[in-house]
Design an enzyme around this catalytic site. Sequence first.
Site, PDB file in Angstrom:
ATOM      1  CG  ASP A  72     -97.365  37.469 -46.342  1.00 56.86           C
ATOM      2  OD1 ASP A  72     -98.489  37.991 -46.501  1.00 56.86           O
ATOM      3  OD2 ASP A  72     -96.673  37.664 -45.338  1.00 56.86           O
ATOM      4  CG  HIS A 130    -100.223  37.970 -43.686  1.00 55.14           C
ATOM      5  ND1 HIS A 130     -99.765  39.052 -44.399  1.00 55.14           N
ATOM      6  CD2 HIS A 130    -100.393  38.411 -42.419  1.00 55.14           C
ATOM      7  CE1 HIS A 130     -99.651  40.104 -43.595  1.00 55.14           C
ATOM      8  NE2 HIS A 130    -100.034  39.748 -42.383  1.00 55.14           N
ATOM      9  CD  GLU A 134     -99.756  42.881 -40.088  1.00 53.08           C
ATOM     10  OE1 GLU A 134     -99.387  44.033 -39.883  1.00 53.08           O
ATOM     11  OE2 GLU A 134     -99.297  42.170 -41.013  1.00 53.08           O
TER      12      GLU A 134
HETATM   13  C1  ACM Z   1     -95.553  41.439 -38.655  1.00 56.15           C
HETATM   14  O1  ACM Z   1     -94.741  42.365 -38.787  1.00 56.15           O
HETATM   15  N1  ACM Z   1     -96.719  41.475 -39.270  1.00 56.15           N
HETATM   16  C2  ACM Z   1     -95.269  40.301 -37.808  1.00 56.15           C
END
Ligand code: ACM
Length: 535
Positions: free
Chosen positions: A195, A265, A329
Site C-alpha cells: 500500500d 495505493h 480507490e
Molecule cells: C477498501 O476499503 N479500500 C477496499
Amino acid sequence: MKLLTFLLAAFLPIIPYPQEVELTKGSFNPKGAPFTCDSSIGEKEYAQLALLADNLSNCCGKRSSIAPTIRLKATVDAGQARGFVFLKDGGIPAEGYVIEVSRKAVTVRFPDYKGLLNSIQTLKQIMPVCIYTGAPTDGIRWEIPCCTIKDAPRFGWRGMHLDCSRHFFPVEEVKKYLDVMAMYKLNKFHWHLTDDQGWRLEIEKYPRLTETGGFRDGTCIAKDMDSNDGIRYGGFYTKEQIREVIAYAANLGIEVVPEIDLPGHMRAALAAYPEFGCTGGPYTVWTSWGVAQEVLCPGKEGTMQFLEDVLSEVADLFPCEYIHVGGDECPKDEWKKCPDCQARIAELGLKDTKKATKEQYLQNYVTARMQQVLGSKGKKLIGWEEIMEGELAPGATVMSWKDGKLGAEAVRKGFDVVMTPYEHCYFDFAQSDSKDEPLGGWGTLPLKKVYEFNPTRGFTDEEAGHILGAQANLWTEYIPTSEHLEYMLLPRLQALSEAQWCSNGAKDWQRFRASLEIHLGILDLLGYNYRKPDR
Ligand code: ACM
Ligand code: ZN
C-alpha cells in the site's frame, strides 16, 4: 432464553454452530479412549489425530497408563468400535464431517483433510477446554454429551483479511492470527501486502520495493494527517518467510490469498521506482492515511512490464487459486493530465460513455492485462469492486466492500463475488460508540451487527449461486500492536464465522452469545486479547 437454546449452548457450545445437531441421552468418557482410524488416512491427517490424542492424554494427566494410541486397521467396523474412530467418507460434502457420539464411541466421518480439521475443531469445542493447551488439569468431568452432528459449510470462501502495510505484523503474530481463524473454520487469509505506506513482500526483480518501499519516515499521530511522530517505521517478509506462512496456513486448512494493490495505493512502490509514475516524482513512502493522488502510470509500457513481472513472481510464490490485484480507490486526476496516459487512451480508442470515463476504461485495460498474466500462470484474478467500473473482462471475481450496489451488479452480470460490505465486515471500525474504545476507522461495528450479516440478502437463489462467500477486513492504520490487533479481531471473528458457515436457520444470537462466554475462556487460555462483549 428458550430451554433448547440454553441446553445446546451449555452442552454443545459450538461456534460456528453446525448445520444439524441432535442431542441424545448419556455421555462418552474420552479419558484414555483409544484412537482408531482406517488405513486410507494420509500422513497429514494422521499427524492431526496424533496431536489431538497427545493433548487429550496430557490434560488427562495419566499419560503412561491411559494415553490414547492410534491403531491403523485395514477396515474398521464402526458398529463394534470403541473410543475415537476416524473414517474417510467420500459421500460427505467438501470440508464437511459427521460426528456420532454414543456411550461407547465417538465416530467421525470426513471427506477430505479440511473436513477432518473441521471435525477436530468441533470435537475440541465439546470437550473440556484444557484440550486446547494439553495442560494437565484436575477436577474435570470427562464427558462428551451423546449427540449426532452433521455439518458442512454454507460458503466455500470464508475469509479474513489483514493489512500488513499500514502496520507491519511479524510472522509469529500472523501465525497466531491464522490459528484463531482455523479454530472458527475460516479458510482464506487475504494478506494485504502492499500500500502507500509500505511494501512488505520481497520481489527479486525489484529489490528497492522492500529496501526503499518497506520503510517510511515516521507516521502521522492519531487522525492528524499533517503530523509526524518522527519515528522511522517499516519491515517486510522475505520469500522464505512467506513460504513458511503459506505452509503453516495450509496445515491449518487455510489458503493464503496475497494482494498487490494496483494501480492506486502504490506510493511505496513509486518511492522506490519513480519512473513508473505519471510525473516521475520524486515520491516518498506515505506517512499519513487516506487515498493518495499519486498512482502508477499505465501509459508507460515500463510500468505495465513492472506489474507483469511482480505478478509473475507473486503467482510463482503463492500456490493459491486467486491473486488479489486491489483496484480500489485509484484517483484519475494524474491520468487526465499525463501525456503518456492520454496517448495510451487514444491508442486503445477509449472514449467517455454515460457509464464511465475513458480513464476508468484505462483501469479496465490494466486489470485485463493482469488477468492475462495471471491466467498464463493458472491463476484467477480477484479485485475490489472498483474493477467493475467501466467494463470488466469475464472470468474476474469481485470483492464487494461498499454498500453492495456494485456487488449486486456484478452478480447480475454473472461475475463471482465475495461479500465484504463495510457495514458488517470492517473490523477496523470501533466496536461501540463509547469514548473508551481505541481509535478506529470512520464507522462503528458492534458484535451483533457482524452476527446479523447475511451475505445473500436481497438475491434470488440463482444469483446467490455467484456469491462465493464472505470475508471481514482488518485495516491497520490505527492498530500498531498485536495486542490491539487481537482486540479488534475478537470476538467479532466468532460472529463472522457463523455468518460464513451457518445456514440462516442455524443462527441464533442468544445461543451464540451464551456459547461465546466459554470461548472467551478459551481465548484467555491461549493468550489472545479480545474486547469483552457488552452484556
Ligand atoms: C477498501 O476499503 N479500500 C477496499
Ligand atoms: Zn500516466
